[in-house]
Design a protein around this motif. Sequence first.
Motif, PDB file in Angstrom:
ATOM      1  N   LYS A   1      28.603  52.682  12.638  1.00 22.88           N
ATOM      2  CA  LYS A   1      28.294  51.277  12.916  1.00 22.88           C
ATOM      3  C   LYS A   1      28.988  50.360  11.910  1.00 22.88           C
ATOM      4  CE  LYS A   1      24.312  48.236  13.774  1.00 22.88           C
ATOM      5  NZ  LYS A   1      24.570  47.185  12.767  1.00 22.88           N
TER       6      LYS A   1
ATOM      7  N   LEU B   1      26.563  50.873  20.656  1.00 20.30           N
ATOM      8  CA  LEU B   1      27.348  49.700  20.292  1.00 20.30           C
ATOM      9  C   LEU B   1      28.008  49.149  21.550  1.00 20.30           C
ATOM     10  CD1 LEU B   1      29.173  51.055  17.102  1.00 20.30           C
ATOM     11  CD2 LEU B   1      27.323  49.379  17.125  1.00 20.30           C
TER      12      LEU B   1
ATOM     13  N   GLU C   1      32.055  47.620  12.668  1.00 22.71           N
ATOM     14  CA  GLU C   1      31.800  46.198  12.433  1.00 22.71           C
ATOM     15  C   GLU C   1      32.872  45.548  11.561  1.00 22.71           C
ATOM     16  OE1 GLU C   1      27.860  46.227  10.834  1.00 22.71           O
ATOM     17  OE2 GLU C   1      26.895  46.075  12.814  1.00 22.71           O
TER      18      GLU C   1
ATOM     19  N   SER D   1      25.058  55.390  11.040  1.00 24.60           N
ATOM     20  CA  SER D   1      25.157  54.143  10.277  1.00 24.60           C
ATOM     21  C   SER D   1      26.567  53.923   9.759  1.00 24.60           C
ATOM     22  CB  SER D   1      24.163  54.152   9.111  1.00 24.60           C
ATOM     23  OG  SER D   1      24.477  55.185   8.195  1.00 24.60           O
TER      24      SER D   1
END
Length: 312
Positions: free
Chosen positions: A170, A218, A174, A167
């Motif tokens: 990610k 991703l 982002e 997480s």
Amino acid sequence: MPILRLNAGPEGLVLHGSPAPALPTLRNAARGNGPIIILIHGFKYDPGTPRFCPHGRIFGHTRHPESAYHTQWPRALGFACGHADEGLAIAFGWRARGNLWRAQRSAWAAGVALAQAIHTIRIVAPRRPIHAITHSMGSEVMFEALHHLPAHAVQRIITITGASYASAVKTAMETPAGRTAELLNVTSRENDVFDAMFEKLIAADVPQDRAMGAGINLANAVTLQLDCPRTLGALTRFGGHIHMPKRRVCHWSGYTRPGALRFYARALRHSEDLQLQALQDALPDASAPRWSRIFAMPHMPSDLLGWQKTAS
């Protein structure tokens, strides 16, 4: 100046072994040609302690007698070889000793200092490509830096058995800087014990989260599981000839394995020959389950079970 040795000090960036100010030296070094590759070590190193200094071990020029898994990153990645276009290596040291919680906090602080270094390079040399390669908790340094950088600040990141939660990866990918970067997530089931220890000792912010060794899904990332024969076979199409592992448990084989650093050098220096989409298309869709190098899992698909037996 093919190798610049920087450390994340209590007050920001400092030159390793020199009282000279870091930023003017960095600006001068950044004015050259070729790629800039940032090398970030992991847990248990400390540039302020000679016995554990990464600049005398993995970032050094000669084999350190006390380091059983020592491999010199700069030369293996193509630096200090006398080539005119070899670029600049930034050997980035940070205080990674103590317990995991202290090291993680130190990694986050080091990430802010690293972002300052990358900002400085971008101002002086906006056209030079900047890449990064990390090991273990060095991934936390790089992912924290992405939160403090603009888009296109970094082109490609290689994390070797990274000690970060999926997480957190990610979220970092982002950010504006993360969305314009490519991530090569190098994993191995040899690292399962260390991933499990990380998850046990460092609380996850997201329930049921896993370490990035379980894989990253991703669009701008790919997972390279280096103890998978199908993965290693696919990498040969891109000039990657990496040996199979000889151990069931090892935290360092992601860079000590013969051929590994040579492939990373190619992936960073010649990214046009190893395009992310081509890697994604060539590699297996899923990683083998955790512990598959130690135990033959009853639910393991037959094809994965077959390569697990071969790899063991």
